[in-house]
Design an enzyme around this catalytic site. Sequence first.
Site, PDB file in Angstrom:
ATOM      1  N   LEU A  91      22.937   2.200  18.265  1.00  0.00           N
ATOM      2  CA  LEU A  91      21.659   2.712  17.764  1.00  0.00           C
ATOM      3  C   LEU A  91      20.555   1.677  17.961  1.00  0.00           C
ATOM      4  O   LEU A  91      20.751   0.490  17.712  1.00  0.00           O
ATOM      5  CB  LEU A  91      21.793   3.033  16.271  1.00  0.00           C
ATOM      6  CG  LEU A  91      20.499   3.333  15.504  1.00  0.00           C
ATOM      7  CD1 LEU A  91      19.956   4.704  15.898  1.00  0.00           C
ATOM      8  CD2 LEU A  91      20.730   3.254  13.999  1.00  0.00           C
ATOM      9  N   ASP A 123       7.922   8.654   3.216  1.00  0.00           N
ATOM     10  CA  ASP A 123       6.808   8.852   2.288  1.00  0.00           C
ATOM     11  C   ASP A 123       7.318   9.066   0.865  1.00  0.00           C
ATOM     12  O   ASP A 123       8.375   9.661   0.662  1.00  0.00           O
ATOM     13  CB  ASP A 123       5.987  10.062   2.744  1.00  0.00           C
ATOM     14  CG  ASP A 123       4.601  10.095   2.133  1.00  0.00           C
ATOM     15  OD1 ASP A 123       4.162   9.066   1.587  1.00  0.00           O
ATOM     16  OD2 ASP A 123       3.953  11.155   2.204  1.00  0.00           O
ATOM     17  N   HIS A 146       9.089   0.732  -3.305  1.00  0.00           N
ATOM     18  CA  HIS A 146       9.281   0.193  -1.951  1.00  0.00           C
ATOM     19  C   HIS A 146      10.634  -0.510  -1.827  1.00  0.00           C
ATOM     20  O   HIS A 146      11.291  -0.421  -0.789  1.00  0.00           O
ATOM     21  CB  HIS A 146       8.144  -0.764  -1.604  1.00  0.00           C
ATOM     22  CG  HIS A 146       6.803  -0.103  -1.503  1.00  0.00           C
ATOM     23  ND1 HIS A 146       6.596   1.014  -0.714  1.00  0.00           N
ATOM     24  CD2 HIS A 146       5.607  -0.392  -2.084  1.00  0.00           C
ATOM     25  CE1 HIS A 146       5.323   1.379  -0.818  1.00  0.00           C
ATOM     26  NE2 HIS A 146       4.711   0.555  -1.644  1.00  0.00           N
TER      27      HIS A 146
END
Length: 249
Positions: free
Chosen positions: A140, A29, A46
């Site tokens: 991962l 956020d 972004h």
Amino acid sequence: MFPIKKRKAIKNNNINAAQIPKHIAIIMDGNGRWAKQKKMPRIKGHYEGMQTVKKITRYASDLGVKYLTLYAFSTENWSRPKDEVNYLMKLPGDFLNTFLPELIEKNVKVETIGFIDDLPDHTKKAVLEAKEKTKHNTGLTLVFALNYGGRKEIISAVQLIAERYKSGEISLDEISETHFNEYLFTANMPDPELLIRTSGEERLSNFLIWQCSYSEFVFIDEFWPDFNEESLAQCISIYQNRHRRFGGL
């Protein structure tokens, strides 16, 4: 306890390598507010957020985190300005075009959760190709929540179960938490032990609302583009100093 070192030294963050969360979920956020502070367009925020994803993915992989789930685009984000939505739909392709070779080298597996079929074709193509090219990787698992909404996910699961019950495939007695989990996007993943939200906001925003029932929440003030390896180490340290009771004592 011993220090986990990143490429640029992490300051005074001792984390126990034996207690690294298997699954970390992050609500990324503050990209827009970061850009506004710097008098830049929101899409610049972004873009910088995408660079942070790269840093945090590398570090999580180095730490031995098994699953890293990132809230990239919610079912509610379609209401944002069209030019911003268009840019956000372009980001997965840009990210994977530049970062996929490194993900493959680091043995990272790419997965998605969410209503992917409703995404633009170019976005779907980028993520599906990345999933295909990394499907045999065993390090991962990097999970992008794209067009994801927790309530919609639960309703979809209930509808599927109701259809199977109506057709006689399952009985009421078979419906349990374990059975319900099988109908969620995260069916093959452990629930997150740690959920992090950046930017100072303290809410789930419809993210993994079933899966985070017993997660530890860490809310930090940094905007996502400013979040770095030291920030993640601090969040893990906070998590490791909590006692998870799961309703007990």
